[in-house]
Write a protein that holds these residues in place. Structure first.
Motif, PDB file in Angstrom:
ATOM      1  N   ALA A   1       0.837  -1.191   0.000  1.00  0.00           N
ATOM      2  CA  ALA A   1       0.000   0.000   0.000  1.00  0.00           C
ATOM      3  C   ALA A   1       0.875   1.245   0.000  1.00  0.00           C
ATOM      4  N   TRP A   2       0.345   2.317  -0.595  1.00  0.00           N
ATOM      5  CA  TRP A   2       1.015   3.602  -0.633  1.00  0.00           C
ATOM      6  C   TRP A   2       0.007   4.675  -0.257  1.00  0.00           C
ATOM      7  N   PRO A   3       0.409   5.684   0.496  1.00  0.00           N
ATOM      8  CA  PRO A   3      -0.532   6.741   0.891  1.00  0.00           C
ATOM      9  C   PRO A   3      -0.872   7.664  -0.282  1.00  0.00           C
ATOM     10  N   VAL A   4      -2.065   8.245  -0.200  1.00  0.00           N
ATOM     11  CA  VAL A   4      -2.483   9.281  -1.140  1.00  0.00           C
ATOM     12  C   VAL A   4      -2.574  10.568  -0.326  1.00  0.00           C
ATOM     13  N   GLU A   5      -1.807  11.564  -0.723  1.00  0.00           N
ATOM     14  CA  GLU A   5      -1.775  12.841  -0.017  1.00  0.00           C
ATOM     15  C   GLU A   5      -2.137  13.955  -0.981  1.00  0.00           C
ATOM     16  N   GLU A   6      -3.164  14.720  -0.641  1.00  0.00           N
ATOM     17  CA  GLU A   6      -3.636  15.814  -1.478  1.00  0.00           C
ATOM     18  C   GLU A   6      -3.947  15.341  -2.891  1.00  0.00           C
ATOM     19  N   GLY A   7      -4.531  14.145  -2.992  1.00  0.00           N
ATOM     20  CA  GLY A   7      -4.929  13.594  -4.281  1.00  0.00           C
ATOM     21  C   GLY A   7      -3.808  12.970  -5.087  1.00  0.00           C
ATOM     22  N   ILE A   8      -2.613  12.877  -4.503  1.00  0.00           N
ATOM     23  CA  ILE A   8      -1.446  12.343  -5.222  1.00  0.00           C
ATOM     24  C   ILE A   8      -0.948  11.080  -4.535  1.00  0.00           C
ATOM     25  N   PRO A   9      -0.918   9.932  -5.251  1.00  0.00           N
ATOM     26  CA  PRO A   9      -0.362   8.714  -4.660  1.00  0.00           C
ATOM     27  C   PRO A   9       1.150   8.867  -4.491  1.00  0.00           C
ATOM     28  N   ARG A  10       1.651   8.597  -3.316  1.00  0.00           N
ATOM     29  CA  ARG A  10       3.087   8.699  -3.023  1.00  0.00           C
ATOM     30  C   ARG A  10       3.712   7.319  -3.165  1.00  0.00           C
ATOM     31  N   MET A  11       3.912   6.915  -4.425  1.00  0.00           N
ATOM     32  CA  MET A  11       4.341   5.552  -4.730  1.00  0.00           C
ATOM     33  C   MET A  11       5.857   5.451  -4.868  1.00  0.00           C
ATOM     34  N   VAL A  12       6.540   5.710  -3.766  1.00  0.00           N
ATOM     35  CA  VAL A  12       7.987   5.569  -3.707  1.00  0.00           C
ATOM     36  C   VAL A  12       8.305   4.478  -2.682  1.00  0.00           C
ATOM     37  N   PRO A  13       9.417   3.776  -2.835  1.00  0.00           N
ATOM     38  CA  PRO A  13       9.716   2.643  -1.942  1.00  0.00           C
ATOM     39  C   PRO A  13       9.664   2.980  -0.454  1.00  0.00           C
ATOM     40  N   GLU A  14      10.150   4.152  -0.073  1.00  0.00           N
ATOM     41  CA  GLU A  14      10.185   4.473   1.356  1.00  0.00           C
ATOM     42  C   GLU A  14       8.804   4.763   1.947  1.00  0.00           C
ATOM     43  N   ARG A  15       7.780   4.936   1.124  1.00  0.00           N
ATOM     44  CA  ARG A  15       6.418   5.174   1.621  1.00  0.00           C
ATOM     45  C   ARG A  15       5.547   3.922   1.552  1.00  0.00           C
ATOM     46  N   MET A  16       6.061   2.843   0.978  1.00  0.00           N
ATOM     47  CA  MET A  16       5.306   1.592   0.863  1.00  0.00           C
ATOM     48  C   MET A  16       5.139   0.909   2.208  1.00  0.00           C
ATOM     49  N   SER A  17       3.982   0.304   2.402  1.00  0.00           N
ATOM     50  CA  SER A  17       3.759  -0.533   3.582  1.00  0.00           C
ATOM     51  C   SER A  17       3.115  -1.833   3.117  1.00  0.00           C
ATOM     52  N   ARG A  18       3.240  -2.841   3.933  1.00  0.00           N
ATOM     53  CA  ARG A  18       2.638  -4.148   3.620  1.00  0.00           C
ATOM     54  C   ARG A  18       1.245  -4.211   4.235  1.00  0.00           C
ATOM     55  N   THR A  19       0.324  -4.879   3.551  1.00  0.00           N
ATOM     56  CA  THR A  19      -1.035  -5.050   4.049  1.00  0.00           C
ATOM     57  C   THR A  19      -1.330  -6.537   4.201  1.00  0.00           C
ATOM     58  N   ALA A  20      -2.344  -6.823   4.980  1.00  0.00           N
ATOM     59  CA  ALA A  20      -2.789  -8.220   5.128  1.00  0.00           C
ATOM     60  C   ALA A  20      -3.541  -8.604   3.849  1.00  0.00           C
ATOM     61  N   PRO A  21      -3.455  -9.865   3.460  1.00  0.00           N
ATOM     62  CA  PRO A  21      -4.229 -10.312   2.298  1.00  0.00           C
ATOM     63  C   PRO A  21      -5.720 -10.056   2.520  1.00  0.00           C
ATOM     64  N   GLU A  22      -6.397  -9.599   1.456  1.00  0.00           N
ATOM     65  CA  GLU A  22      -7.826  -9.345   1.555  1.00  0.00           C
ATOM     66  C   GLU A  22      -8.596 -10.649   1.430  1.00  0.00           C
ATOM     67  N   PRO A  23      -9.642 -10.823   2.221  1.00  0.00           N
ATOM     68  CA  PRO A  23     -10.421 -12.061   2.149  1.00  0.00           C
ATOM     69  C   PRO A  23     -11.140 -12.174   0.818  1.00  0.00           C
ATOM     70  N   GLY A  24     -11.295 -13.412   0.374  1.00  0.00           N
ATOM     71  CA  GLY A  24     -12.085 -13.642  -0.842  1.00  0.00           C
ATOM     72  C   GLY A  24     -11.241 -13.895  -1.978  1.00  0.00           C
TER      73      GLY A  24
END
Length: 63
Positions: A40-63
């Motif tokens: 996952a990457w944050p969206v700040e002021e309508g802009i996705p911050r898709m850089v390695p240092e802003r990435m986080s891991r999420t749990a797998p989504e069910p289904g």
């Protein structure tokens, strides 16, 4: 916080696996997530911050 532009959403892909991204909005936070990589990457002021240092891991989504 401005929403993520629909045109931008249609062209964005995961920088790791090139898969599609989903948008998750919570009360005070919006982020784009890759269901394949569980990243996952944050969206700040309508802009996705898709850089390695802003990435986080999420749990797998069910289904």
């Amino acid at each position: 916080m401005p929403p993520l532009d629909a045109t931008l959403r249609s062209v964005l892909g995961c920088p790791l696996c090139k898969g599609p991204l989903t948008v998750h909005e919570e009360a005070s936070r919006t982020e784009v997530r890759c269901p394949r990589c569980h990243c996952a990457w944050p969206v700040e002021e309508g802009i996705p911050r898709m850089v390695p240092e802003r990435m986080s891991r999420t749990a797998p989504e069910p289904g």
